[in-house]
Design an enzyme around this catalytic site. Structure first.
Site, PDB file in Angstrom:
ATOM      1  N   SER A 147       0.855  -1.174   0.000  1.00 48.95           N
ATOM      2  CA  SER A 147       0.000   0.000   0.000  1.00 48.95           C
ATOM      3  C   SER A 147       0.890   1.222   0.000  1.00 48.95           C
ATOM      4  O   SER A 147       2.119   1.118   0.065  1.00 48.95           O
ATOM      5  CB  SER A 147      -0.903  -0.001   1.226  1.00 48.95           C
ATOM      6  OG  SER A 147      -0.139   0.399   2.344  1.00 48.95           O
ATOM      7  N   LYS A 148       0.228   2.363  -0.011  1.00 53.32           N
ATOM      8  CA  LYS A 148       1.000   3.606  -0.023  1.00 53.32           C
ATOM      9  C   LYS A 148       1.827   3.761   1.246  1.00 53.32           C
ATOM     10  O   LYS A 148       2.739   4.560   1.300  1.00 53.32           O
ATOM     11  CB  LYS A 148       0.070   4.791  -0.228  1.00 53.32           C
ATOM     12  CG  LYS A 148      -0.503   4.757  -1.644  1.00 53.32           C
ATOM     13  CD  LYS A 148      -1.054   6.050  -2.139  1.00 53.32           C
ATOM     14  CE  LYS A 148      -1.245   5.978  -3.649  1.00 53.32           C
ATOM     15  NZ  LYS A 148      -2.576   6.255  -4.118  1.00 53.32           N
ATOM     16  N   ARG A 149       1.498   2.954   2.255  1.00 51.32           N
ATOM     17  CA  ARG A 149       2.282   3.036   3.493  1.00 51.32           C
ATOM     18  C   ARG A 149       3.647   2.358   3.368  1.00 51.32           C
ATOM     19  O   ARG A 149       4.536   2.612   4.150  1.00 51.32           O
ATOM     20  CB  ARG A 149       1.495   2.415   4.650  1.00 51.32           C
ATOM     21  CG  ARG A 149       0.367   3.308   5.137  1.00 51.32           C
ATOM     22  CD  ARG A 149      -0.309   2.723   6.357  1.00 51.32           C
ATOM     23  NE  ARG A 149      -0.944   1.462   6.044  1.00 51.32           N
ATOM     24  CZ  ARG A 149      -2.190   1.363   5.585  1.00 51.32           C
ATOM     25  NH1 ARG A 149      -2.919   2.431   5.419  1.00 51.32           N
ATOM     26  NH2 ARG A 149      -2.713   0.195   5.307  1.00 51.32           N
TER      27      ARG A 149
END
Ligand code: GLU
Ligand code: ZN
Length: 310
Positions: A249-251
């Site tokens: 994910s963008k994390r």
């Protein structure tokens, strides 16, 4: 004429998974001599920023993925930022409302969960239709104190389609999905409505995107039908997972484009992605254009892809 699209949400820098879906969407279109479109899915004003949109476009260009229509390129079906298309979504909303399919939902999050049955297999909840059954007096009372979200009442029908990679998919909208939200209580149109209207009105003939959106497709096919728009073909590509099995994910900052662009050249990254999804036996550097003659859906893996190192 084949027309495909990239539909990124500019809520941050793209990561490897976004790029993998984008590369496959582009290869599919280019190998058929079709048109590619770029649409910015910046519906959520709290998360999306124009500076991220600019960066997404730059990252696609850096990799060698070009587009013929859309954001920055113009064309006859604009605007190409969803944040500028509210009037178009409002018209579709009114069409559905005119057909008697839209109703206000006053449920709080807690109430929604309490009246929901668990979604078989996916941990998603099926809304039981509480607000569709409320008495007019109760609705009037609620309307005085709260702003509603808006739902569509789905038909008790089975929607089926053949996914380009995942094969036949079948879903009963009432049992597996339930009435879903097409406009939030803050007035923002929901993803399901916006994406459907845009793919339909922009003349998209094929959608290639991550498998996380497979479960949304029956809803979108049904909405397309209700709105009298033609449906694209759908191909849902595997998600990229980190070595511990989590979805990227963008994390996962270490796999976002700002870091990847420091570590690898554009040709190295293309070769790495092509190898990961099954198009190349080893990660030899090459450009997306050089990959076109090697592309075939038969070679692309269906299952989740583990990214061990990059
Ligand atoms: N905007 C969505 C995303 O970035 C993709 C929507 C779609 O491809 O239908 O996850
Ligand atoms: Zn409700």
């Amino acid at each position: 004429m084949v027309k495909g699209r990239f539909a990124p949400s500019p809520s941050g820098r793209m990561h490897l998974g976004n790029l993998c879906s984008g590369l496959l969407a582009w290869l599919s279109v280019r190998s058929q001599g079709g048109t590619m479109l770029l649409r910015m899915e910046d519906l959520d004003p709290d998360r999306c920023k124009e500076e991220y949109a600019v960066q997404v476009a730059r990252d696609l260009e850096w990799l060698g993925l070009d587009w013929d229509e859309g954001y920055g390129a113009g064309g006859p079906n604009g605007p190409y930022r969803q944040s500028e298309r509210s009037d178009i979504y409002a018209a579709a909303f009114e069409t559905l409302r005119g057909a008697g399919l839209v109703y206000p939902c006053y449920c709080t999050r807690a109430e929604r969960l309490a009246v929901s049955a668990p979604h078989p297999g996916e941990g998603e909840a099926v809304y039981g239709g509480l607000c569709r059954r409320r008495a007019p007096e109760e609705l009037a009372e609620l309307a005085a104190t709260r702003r509603p979200a808006w739902r569509v009442a789905v038909s008790d029908r089975e929607i089926s389609f053949v996914d380009g990679l995942q094969g036949p998919v079948r879903e009963n909208l009432v049992q597996d999905c339930g009435d879903f939200i097409i406009r939030r209580s803050d007035g923002v149109y929901a993803y399901q409505l916006a994406v459907t209207v845009d793919d339909g009105l922009m003349g998209v003939t094929e959608v290639v995107r991550g498998r996380d959106l497979l479960a949304s497709t029956p809803r979108q096919l049904w909405l397309l039908e209700e709105l009298g728009l033609s449906a694209p073909a759908y191909t849902h590509v595997p998600l990229l997972l980190s070595s511990d099995g989590r979805r990227l994910s963008k994390r996962d900052g270490d796999l976002d484009l700002s870091v990847l662009r420091e570590k690898k050249s554009n040709r190295e990254l293309t070769g790495f992605l092509a190898c990961l999804c099954g198009l190349l036996p080893s990660p030899e550097p090459l450009s997306p254009t050089e990959l076109i003659p090697l592309f075939s859906w038969q070679k692309v893996k269906r299952e989740s892809l583990f990214v061990t190192s990059c």
